[in-house]
Design a protein around this motif. Sequence first.
Motif, mmCIF file in Angstrom:
data_model
loop_
_atom_site.group_PDB
_atom_site.id
_atom_site.type_symbol
_atom_site.label_atom_id
_atom_site.label_comp_id
_atom_site.label_asym_id
_atom_site.label_seq_id
_atom_site.Cartn_x
_atom_site.Cartn_y
_atom_site.Cartn_z
ATOM 1 N N TRP A 98 0.862 -1.099 0.000
ATOM 2 C CA TRP A 98 0.026 0.107 0.109
ATOM 3 C C TRP A 98 0.972 1.220 0.092
ATOM 4 O O TRP A 98 1.698 1.446 1.084
ATOM 5 C CB TRP A 98 -0.863 -0.052 1.307
ATOM 6 N N PRO A 99 0.805 2.092 -1.074
ATOM 7 C CA PRO A 99 1.537 3.077 -1.179
ATOM 8 C C PRO A 99 0.857 4.219 -0.488
ATOM 9 O O PRO A 99 -0.451 4.600 -0.745
ATOM 10 C CB PRO A 99 1.840 3.481 -2.702
ATOM 11 N N LEU A 100 1.531 5.206 0.430
ATOM 12 C CA LEU A 100 0.863 5.929 1.339
ATOM 13 C C LEU A 100 1.724 7.403 1.317
ATOM 14 O O LEU A 100 2.806 7.212 1.717
ATOM 15 C CB LEU A 100 0.503 5.517 2.675
ATOM 16 N N GLU A 101 1.166 8.374 1.421
ATOM 17 C CA GLU A 101 1.761 9.778 1.552
ATOM 18 C C GLU A 101 2.306 9.706 3.006
ATOM 19 O O GLU A 101 1.767 9.378 4.078
ATOM 20 C CB GLU A 101 1.123 10.979 1.335
ATOM 21 N N ASP A 102 3.562 9.967 3.521
ATOM 22 C CA ASP A 102 4.253 9.985 4.995
ATOM 23 C C ASP A 102 3.564 10.666 5.664
ATOM 24 O O ASP A 102 3.051 10.375 6.980
ATOM 25 C CB ASP A 102 5.552 10.519 4.782
ATOM 26 N N ALA A 103 2.825 11.950 5.342
ATOM 27 C CA ALA A 103 2.284 12.906 6.467
ATOM 28 C C ALA A 103 1.069 12.363 6.733
ATOM 29 O O ALA A 103 0.549 12.477 8.101
ATOM 30 C CB ALA A 103 1.985 14.325 5.684
ATOM 31 N N GLU A 104 0.226 11.453 6.190
ATOM 32 C CA GLU A 104 -1.008 10.890 6.427
ATOM 33 C C GLU A 104 -0.869 9.398 6.658
ATOM 34 O O GLU A 104 -2.285 8.688 6.761
ATOM 35 C CB GLU A 104 -2.112 11.329 5.333
ATOM 36 N N ALA A 105 0.208 8.709 6.575
ATOM 37 C CA ALA A 105 0.191 7.276 6.425
ATOM 38 C C ALA A 105 -0.425 6.829 7.865
ATOM 39 O O ALA A 105 -1.325 5.846 7.780
ATOM 40 C CB ALA A 105 1.728 6.925 6.244
ATOM 41 N N GLY A 106 -0.010 7.384 8.738
ATOM 42 C CA GLY A 106 -0.794 6.603 10.326
ATOM 43 C C GLY A 106 -2.164 6.628 10.133
ATOM 44 O O GLY A 106 -2.718 5.605 10.229
ATOM 45 N N ALA A 107 -2.639 7.639 9.835
ATOM 46 C CA ALA A 107 -4.236 7.821 9.973
ATOM 47 C C ALA A 107 -4.805 6.943 8.593
ATOM 48 O O ALA A 107 -6.156 6.431 8.936
ATOM 49 C CB ALA A 107 -4.699 9.309 9.439
ATOM 50 N N GLU A 108 -4.346 6.794 7.419
ATOM 51 C CA GLU A 108 -4.765 6.154 6.805
ATOM 52 C C GLU A 108 -4.873 4.825 6.830
ATOM 53 O O GLU A 108 -5.331 3.825 6.405
ATOM 54 C CB GLU A 108 -3.872 6.452 5.243
ATOM 55 N N LEU A 109 -3.555 4.026 7.349
ATOM 56 C CA LEU A 109 -3.482 2.738 7.975
ATOM 57 C C LEU A 109 -4.529 2.333 8.806
ATOM 58 O O LEU A 109 -5.325 1.518 8.782
ATOM 59 C CB LEU A 109 -2.115 2.593 8.427
ATOM 60 N N VAL A 110 -4.898 3.295 9.968
ATOM 61 C CA VAL A 110 -5.809 3.253 10.792
ATOM 62 C C VAL A 110 -7.306 3.056 9.914
ATOM 63 O O VAL A 110 -7.977 2.002 10.313
ATOM 64 C CB VAL A 110 -5.774 4.258 11.750
ATOM 65 N N ASN A 111 -7.524 3.770 9.258
ATOM 66 C CA ASN A 111 -8.718 3.788 8.494
ATOM 67 C C ASN A 111 -8.638 2.336 7.344
ATOM 68 O O ASN A 111 -9.740 1.860 7.276
ATOM 69 C CB ASN A 111 -8.922 4.955 7.302
ATOM 70 N N LEU A 112 -7.706 2.006 6.739
ATOM 71 C CA LEU A 112 -7.822 0.685 6.030
ATOM 72 C C LEU A 112 -8.187 -0.394 6.953
ATOM 73 O O LEU A 112 -9.001 -1.227 6.313
ATOM 74 C CB LEU A 112 -6.254 0.560 5.616
ATOM 75 N N GLU A 129 11.653 6.905 15.171
ATOM 76 C CA GLU A 129 10.339 7.453 15.766
ATOM 77 C C GLU A 129 9.340 7.564 14.677
ATOM 78 O O GLU A 129 9.509 8.182 13.783
ATOM 79 C CB GLU A 129 10.450 8.971 16.286
ATOM 80 N N ASP A 130 8.631 6.359 14.513
ATOM 81 C CA ASP A 130 7.926 6.109 13.248
ATOM 82 C C ASP A 130 6.259 6.566 13.704
ATOM 83 O O ASP A 130 5.765 5.842 14.393
ATOM 84 C CB ASP A 130 7.819 4.725 13.031
ATOM 85 N N PRO A 131 5.698 7.420 12.774
ATOM 86 C CA PRO A 131 4.285 7.920 13.131
ATOM 87 C C PRO A 131 3.304 7.048 12.649
ATOM 88 O O PRO A 131 2.121 6.668 13.295
ATOM 89 C CB PRO A 131 4.381 9.296 12.304
ATOM 90 N N ARG A 132 3.646 5.941 11.988
ATOM 91 C CA ARG A 132 2.655 4.824 11.398
ATOM 92 C C ARG A 132 2.460 3.908 12.637
ATOM 93 O O ARG A 132 1.437 3.494 12.987
ATOM 94 C CB ARG A 132 3.383 4.015 10.315
ATOM 95 N N ALA A 133 3.796 3.496 13.340
ATOM 96 C CA ALA A 133 3.412 2.661 14.429
ATOM 97 C C ALA A 133 2.778 3.335 15.527
ATOM 98 O O ALA A 133 2.090 2.704 16.242
ATOM 99 C CB ALA A 133 4.998 2.127 14.760
ATOM 100 N N ALA A 134 2.975 4.670 15.863
ATOM 101 C CA ALA A 134 2.606 5.375 16.867
ATOM 102 C C ALA A 134 0.933 5.426 16.728
ATOM 103 O O ALA A 134 0.133 5.182 17.441
ATOM 104 C CB ALA A 134 3.010 6.736 17.139
ATOM 105 N N ALA A 135 0.515 5.535 15.403
ATOM 106 C CA ALA A 135 -1.145 5.665 15.008
ATOM 107 C C ALA A 135 -1.594 4.206 15.490
ATOM 108 O O ALA A 135 -2.731 4.100 15.943
ATOM 109 C CB ALA A 135 -1.253 6.181 13.898
#
Length: 355
Positions: A98-112, A129-135
């Motif tokens: 899944w290609p995602l824009e870094d700025a919104e990757a965390g929120a998009e993964l949660v929505n997926l 410090e990974d925002p995807r993991a934090a989200a």
Amino acid sequence: MATMQDVARKANVAVSTVSYALSGARPVAPETARRIRAAMEELNYQPNAMARGLASRRSHTLAMTFPSFDTAMGETVFEIVRGAQHEASRNGYNLAVWPLEDAEAGAELVNLVRQGKADGVLLVEVGVEDPRAAALKRARLPFVMVGRTADPTGLAYVDIDFERTVDDAVGELYRLGHRRIAFIGRPASQTEAGYGPAVRGRQGYLRAVGNRALAPLAYDCDANPQAGQAIARELAALEEPPTGIVVMNDMAALGMLAGLRAMGLRVPRDVSVVGAVSSPTLGAMTVPALTTTHAPGERMGAFATRALLAILDERLDPADCHQLVTCAVVQGESLGPAPERGEADVGSSSEKTSG
């Protein structure tokens, strides 16, 4: 707080049987179901509502996602994808990159995951410090990291032991008599962005030379052959050039070996080189053949997928899934003993650290 594993032990059944009883995915004998309910009541077990929903309404798709760390996919990453895909397919799942824009990757993964498009997530190329993991952690959704954050407590991961791999490379050069050992790492932009391999590789080198009372000579380097050639010229021009080099940058390694040769330095007679967290493919492309340490990418991808499926079935607590893997040495022709004084234009020590 009681877990599904506790219920299974109390009812003397497999964890999967407890999962089936909760989700209704498969029939469970009435007496077995009664024991499971009794165990749940006695232990005051509260099943996770989202986990129950996922168990019965799964998409049977796992999402794999990468950030943009100004880095091209290397051979190890392709092996990770291949291993994950094979393991997912073997268990009846699809793997979607899944290609995602870094700025919104965390929120998009949660929505997926919440929208049912994917049952869980495999995070590859993890930042310290990974925002995807934090989200995903905040949302309490299932994921496994191929890599790890600065503090992975409570999170599931499989990662290369970069610190040990670089230490092993420095140690082998030290064993061969080398006392001026340089490190050529990843681009400075990756280190500044907190890309885990870039940060941990450099830290591992500084620790390795420090533990052996050697002076550091560490360089960040862009990932292209031209940058590797420039590093070779810079090293050769030093008053006391290194006799051993650890390079953790495949594209730069190609140029560096050519650059050393152009400067009249013979590998390994004048300078020894080892490629850390590299690949046999790279070694086969260089003259002389580069000695490398190769990470088991396919095994890492398969492990991460198995772990994610176990987390989905509540057979595994993410806090219990911490796996570091070591790199296997692939012998080439680029390592040799340190040259005797007078054989090459070398001195006794160096105190330069360059970034």
